[in-house]
Enzyme design. Structure first.
Site, PDB file in Angstrom:
ATOM      1  CB  CYS A 119      -0.909  -0.015   1.230  1.00 56.06           C
ATOM      2  SG  CYS A 119      -1.779   1.525   1.536  1.00 56.06           S
ATOM      3  CE1 TYR A 166      -5.408   2.558  -5.068  1.00 59.14           C
ATOM      4  CE2 TYR A 166      -3.776   4.317  -5.130  1.00 59.14           C
ATOM      5  CZ  TYR A 166      -4.148   3.042  -4.756  1.00 59.14           C
ATOM      6  OH  TYR A 166      -3.267   2.240  -4.061  1.00 59.14           O
TER       7      TYR A 166
END
Length: 314
Positions: free
Chosen positions: A39, A170
Site C-alpha cells: 500500500c 486510483y
C-alpha cells in the site's frame, strides 16, 4: 453510475500528542503500526518511521498483501495472528475502537497495544505527527522531514501531488466513465510533466534535503511501472520513459530508508490479485525488469544533502 472515484475519508483520527492534550500519550512501546508493504499510503509511514529511527518506539506489524472478505489479515505471522496484538484481522482493532463499525478497513493503522483499539487510520496526519510529536524518540541524526520554515510550501506541493498523482492513479484505474478517465489521465501526465520541469534543476521537491513531499511522491512513482502503467491504464509513458522522474526516483530508491522498504512482490500480488474487477484472471505479470533500479542516477550533480545536517538510518 458515479463519474469520479471518491476516496473515503479517514474515520479514525486519534492523535498521540507530545503536550498531553490528547487522550493518547506519546509513549514508547504504547502503539503498533500496522502496514501493508503493498500500500502506498502505508509505505509513507514505513519510510518516515525508518528515517526518523522510531523502530524502538513504535513497533510494526506487516499484513498479508492479499486480503480476504474481512480485509487485511495477519497470515504472515505464526498461527495467523499478530504476535503483539493477538488478533487475526486488523478489523478487530477497528471493532474494539467502535463496536459495530462497518466501514472500510485501511492501512496504515496506529493501534493502542494495551486496549487493542485503533487510534488512527489518518495516513496524511500520521507521518506529520511522527516528525513533529515524536521528536523525543527520534534517533540521533534524524533528518527534518517537515521543517517549520518550509511547511507552507511542502503542504502546497503535497496537496497537488495527492490530488493529481497519489489519488489520481486510483481515480483513473477505478473509473467506469470514459470522460472522467480521459480528464484524470490528462491531468496526471500534465502534473508529471510539471514535476519533471521542477526537478530538472533541483534534486528534491522542496529545499535542498529530503522532505515529506519527496516521500509522498516517491511511493506512487516507485509503483508506477509495476502496477499503475498497465493495471490502472496510466499508459501514456512509463516512469522509465520520463528521464528526470526516473532518475529522481532511482536517487531516492538508492537512499537508505527508501528502497530497503519496498517489496515489489507484495505490491504486484496485491494489486493484480485483489482488484479482481480490473484483473479478473488474477494473473500477476512477470515484469517489469527491476535491474534498472540499481543503475547510476547522476542526481548528485544537482547538489542537495539528502539528510541535511542529519545522518542516514543504520
Amino acid at each position: 453510475m458515479a463519474e469520479e472515484f471518491k476516496r473515503a475519508p479517514n474515520h479514525f483520527q486519534g492523535r498521540p500528542l507530545a503536550d498531553g492534550s490528547s487522550p493518547w500519550p506519546v509513549e514508547a512501546g504504547r502503539y503498533r503500526l500496522v502496514v501493508s508493504r503493498a500500500c502506498p499510503w502505508a509505505s509513507r509511514a514505513i519510510i518516515v518511521r525508518r528515517l526518523l529511527g522510531l523502530e524502538d518506539a513504535i513497533s510494526m506489524a506487516v499484513v498479508d498483501p492479499i486480503q480476504d472478505e474481512r480485509s487485511w489479515r495477519f497470515t504472515l505471522d505464526p498461527g495467523d495472528r499478530d504476535p503483539v496484538l493477538g488478533i487475526r484481522f486488523l478489523a478487530e482493532a477497528y471493532q474494539a475502537a467502535e463496536p459495530g463499525y462497518d466501514g472500510g478497513v485501511s492501512v496504515p493503522a496506529l493501534v493502542d497495544v494495551p486496549s487493542g483499539k485503533l487510534v488512527s487510520n489518518d495516513y496524511p496526519q500520521l507521518t506529520l505527527d511522527f516528525s513533529t510529536e515524536w521528536t523525543a524518540h527520534h534517533r540521533e541524526g534524524a533528518p527534518e522531514l517537515y521543517p517549520e520554515h518550509l511547511r507552507a510550501e511542502i503542504d502546497a506541493v503535497n496537496e497537488v501531488v495527492f490530488r493529481d498523482i497519489n489519488n489520481g492513479v486510483y481515480a483513473i484505474g477505478f473509473t467506469r466513465d470514459q470522460a472522467a478517465y480521459d480528464r484524470r489521465f490528462n491531468r496526471l501526465f500534465d502534473r508529471l510533466d510539471e514535476l519533471s520541469q521542477r526537478l530538472e534543476s533541483r534534486r528534491y521537491l522542496v529545499g535542498d534535503t529530503i522532505t515529506e513531499a519527496d516521500i509522498r511522491l516517491f511511493v506512487t512513482l516507485v509503483r508506477f511501472d509495476a502496477v499503475y502503467h498497465g493495471h490502472f491504464k496510466c499508459n501514456l509513458l512509463k516512469l522509465t520513459e520520463m528521464p528526470v522522474l526516473w532518475a529522481y526516483t532511482r536517487d531516492l530508491f538508492q537512499t537508505p530508508g527508501f528502497g530497503d522498504t519496498v517489496d515489489f512482490d507484495h505490491i504486484k500480488r496485491h494489486y493484480y490479485v485483489v482488484h479482481d474487477n480490473i484483473n479478473p484472471s488474477g494473473i500477476v505479470p512477470a515484469g517489469p525488469d527491476l535491474s534498472g533500479w540499481a543503475t547510476p542516477h547522476g542526481r548528485e550533480e544537482l547538489g542537495g544533502r539528502p539528510f541535511g545536517d542529519g545522518t542516514p538510518p543504520a
